[in-house]
Design a protein around this motif. Structure first.
Motif, short mmCIF file in Angstrom:
data_model
loop_
_atom_site.label_atom_id
_atom_site.label_comp_id
_atom_site.label_asym_id
_atom_site.label_seq_id
_atom_site.Cartn_x
_atom_site.Cartn_y
_atom_site.Cartn_z
N LEU A 49 0.82 -1.21 0.00
CA LEU A 49 0.00 0.00 0.00
C LEU A 49 0.86 1.26 0.00
N ASP A 50 1.97 1.22 0.73
CA ASP A 50 2.79 2.41 0.89
C ASP A 50 3.63 2.73 -0.34
N ARG A 51 4.21 1.68 -0.98
CA ARG A 51 5.12 1.90 -2.09
C ARG A 51 4.91 0.82 -3.17
N PRO A 52 3.79 0.84 -3.85
CA PRO A 52 3.54 -0.24 -4.82
C PRO A 52 4.58 -0.33 -5.93
N ALA A 53 5.14 0.79 -6.35
CA ALA A 53 6.11 0.76 -7.44
C ALA A 53 7.44 0.14 -7.02
N ALA A 54 7.67 0.01 -5.72
CA ALA A 54 8.93 -0.56 -5.22
C ALA A 54 8.81 -2.04 -4.89
N VAL A 55 7.66 -2.64 -5.19
CA VAL A 55 7.41 -4.05 -4.88
C VAL A 55 7.32 -4.85 -6.17
N THR A 56 8.22 -5.81 -6.34
CA THR A 56 8.25 -6.65 -7.54
C THR A 56 7.24 -7.78 -7.46
N SER A 57 7.12 -8.38 -6.28
CA SER A 57 6.14 -9.44 -6.06
C SER A 57 5.86 -9.53 -4.57
N VAL A 58 4.74 -10.18 -4.24
CA VAL A 58 4.35 -10.39 -2.84
C VAL A 58 4.05 -11.87 -2.65
N THR A 59 4.58 -12.44 -1.56
CA THR A 59 4.22 -13.80 -1.15
C THR A 59 3.64 -13.73 0.26
N PRO A 90 1.68 -5.84 -8.39
CA PRO A 90 2.59 -6.98 -8.54
C PRO A 90 1.85 -8.30 -8.33
N PRO A 91 2.35 -9.39 -8.88
CA PRO A 91 1.71 -10.69 -8.66
C PRO A 91 1.82 -11.12 -7.19
N ILE A 92 0.79 -11.79 -6.71
CA ILE A 92 0.74 -12.24 -5.32
C ILE A 92 0.64 -13.76 -5.29
N LEU A 93 1.47 -14.38 -4.47
CA LEU A 93 1.36 -15.80 -4.15
C LEU A 93 0.80 -15.91 -2.74
N TRP A 94 -0.27 -16.66 -2.59
CA TRP A 94 -0.87 -16.94 -1.27
C TRP A 94 -0.67 -18.43 -1.00
N ILE A 95 0.21 -18.72 -0.07
CA ILE A 95 0.51 -20.11 0.27
C ILE A 95 0.14 -20.34 1.73
N ALA A 148 -10.89 -9.60 -5.40
CA ALA A 148 -11.12 -8.22 -5.84
C ALA A 148 -9.86 -7.64 -6.47
N TYR A 149 -8.71 -7.98 -5.92
CA TYR A 149 -7.42 -7.55 -6.48
C TYR A 149 -7.27 -8.07 -7.91
N ALA A 150 -7.60 -9.34 -8.11
CA ALA A 150 -7.52 -9.93 -9.44
C ALA A 150 -8.54 -9.31 -10.39
N ASN A 151 -9.73 -9.04 -9.90
CA ASN A 151 -10.78 -8.46 -10.74
C ASN A 151 -10.48 -7.02 -11.14
N SER A 152 -9.58 -6.38 -10.40
CA SER A 152 -9.21 -5.00 -10.73
C SER A 152 -7.88 -4.93 -11.49
N GLY A 153 -7.44 -6.06 -12.02
CA GLY A 153 -6.26 -6.04 -12.88
C GLY A 153 -5.03 -6.71 -12.33
N GLY A 154 -5.05 -7.17 -11.08
CA GLY A 154 -3.91 -7.89 -10.52
C GLY A 154 -4.02 -9.38 -10.79
N GLU A 155 -3.12 -10.14 -10.19
CA GLU A 155 -3.19 -11.59 -10.29
C GLU A 155 -2.69 -12.21 -9.00
N TYR A 156 -3.27 -13.34 -8.64
CA TYR A 156 -2.77 -14.07 -7.48
C TYR A 156 -2.93 -15.56 -7.70
N THR A 157 -2.09 -16.31 -7.01
CA THR A 157 -2.12 -17.76 -7.05
C THR A 157 -2.25 -18.27 -5.62
N GLU A 158 -3.17 -19.18 -5.38
CA GLU A 158 -3.32 -19.79 -4.05
C GLU A 158 -2.77 -21.20 -4.08
N VAL A 159 -1.90 -21.50 -3.13
CA VAL A 159 -1.33 -22.83 -2.98
C VAL A 159 -1.64 -23.32 -1.56
N VAL A 160 -2.35 -24.43 -1.47
CA VAL A 160 -2.66 -25.04 -0.17
C VAL A 160 -1.72 -26.22 0.04
#
Length: 349
Positions: free
Chosen positions: A117-127, A257-262, A311-323
């Motif tokens: 939220l603070d610096r989106p341009a400085a984040v390449t990816s989020v896990t 940035p792309p998000i991985l949710w594991i 909602a993040y994906a529906n607004s143009g982002g992407e995420y992957t969920e791994v259980v």
């Protein structure tokens, strides 16, 4: 640490405090991946997997304030997790890094979302590894994180188990009781079947938690709403109280940035039926005076995270969920091969 001779430990001076940073030796020129730990732990929980990343990756694990080797500076909870996020960004800046990949576990998952939220341009990816709900911990209902009570009753510093806090304060590293650090690690951090490798190291990491109203668990106030306690303004647990924390704004950040949710399949801490949620405990009869599921339902923590990420994906982002099958709250410790495989695919390394 003798158990991890390939890890260098350094103190980094930032404008507000001295921050403990752990890095794999001889990786100074690699791609920076920042690891942010969870509550009642430290960066030590990431050490077993850090060195297994490819040589061109620079894993950097940071102790949050009041944990591990970082200064136990007071935590202003009214800013949510922003105090911790500010510290991590200040450390990134002090290290002279540019854009970074972020990996956050449990509370650290909330910290890295605040960093996004603070610096989106400085984040390449989020896990996100078993992350706290974007709407905090306790005191909400529904997929939109609606407050159960206006004062956030059922969340914050007053929800901590007093015996567990006392055991941390007393540096109890041997008791196997259910509210001891060791017992909590075995019963809740991991799922049955874990091989207990480095168990003593992780218990010592838990015991590095600074105890008090300004740190863990934080202060609290009384409430007219069940269970009779509401968040204070200081300390760790209050940073995740829903009256201070709402990370759903990630839906609107640019770039995305792309998000991985594991997450571990058997997590008992961050769950739609969390055994650390007083509403769930009330439903089970463990907290007296429970007014019923129609008035104080358990928080759907996993459902809330999925709702925000959808909602993040529906607004143009992407995420992957791994259980991760058979894993609890710490899939990076319990099932490191699965965790690393998912992370490497996500990072494309």
């Amino acid at each position: 640490m003798a158990e991890f001779p390939n890890v260098a430990v350094n103190m980094i001076t930032t404008p507000d405090l001295a921050v403990c940073v752990r890095e794999v030796v001889n990786r100074m020129d690699g791609r920076p991946v920042i690891f942010v730990h969870g509550n009642v732990s430290s960066s030590v929980f990431f050490l077993p997997v850090m060195a297994q990343l490819p040589p061109h990756v620079r894993p950097i694990a940071i102790d949050l304030r009041g944990f591990g080797g970082t200064d136990a500076a007071p935590v202003d909870a009214t800013r949510g997790l922003a105090v911790f996020a500010d510290d991590v960004w200040a450390t990134v800046d002090a290290l002279g890094l540019g854009a970074v990949d972020l990996v956050g576990w449990s509370m650290g998952g909330g910290v890295v979302l605040q960093m996004l939220l603070d610096r989106p341009a400085a984040v390449t990816s989020v896990t996100l590894v078993n992350p706290v709900s974007p709407f905090g911990f306790g005191g909400t209902t529904g997929l939109d994180g609606a407050l159960v009570a206006p004062d956030g009753a059922g969340s914050g510093g007053g929800t901590a188990n007093a015996d567990f806090v006392a055991a941390l304060r007393d540096d109890d590293d041997s008791s196997e009781g259910p509210t001891s650090p060791l017992g909590t690690l075995r019963s809740f951090y991991v799922a049955p079947g874990w091989d207990r490798e480095n168990e003593g190291v992780f218990v010592r990491s838990m015991l590095s938690t600074s105890i008090g109203d300004d740190n863990y668990p934080g202060d609290s106030v009384g409430s007219d709403s069940w269970p009779g306690v509401a968040p204070g303004t200081r300390g760790v647990l209050n940073t995740m109280a829903p009256i201070y924390l709402d990370l759903s704004g990630i839906v609107d950040v640019t770039p995305k940035p792309p998000i991985l949710w594991i997450r571990g399949e058997l997590d008992q801490i961050v769950s739609d039926a969390s055994l650390f949620d007083l509403a769930q405990l009330g439903l089970l009869g463990a907290v007296p005076g429970y007014p019923g599921v129609d008035k104080v339902p358990p928080q759907p923590m996993v459902g809330q995270t999925r709702s925000v990420l959808d909602a993040y994906a529906n607004s143009g982002g992407e995420y992957t969920e791994v259980v991760v099958p058979g894993a609890g709250h710490t899939p990076h410790i319990e099932k490191p091969d699965i965790f690393l495989a998912a992370l490497r695919i996500h990072l494309k390394v």
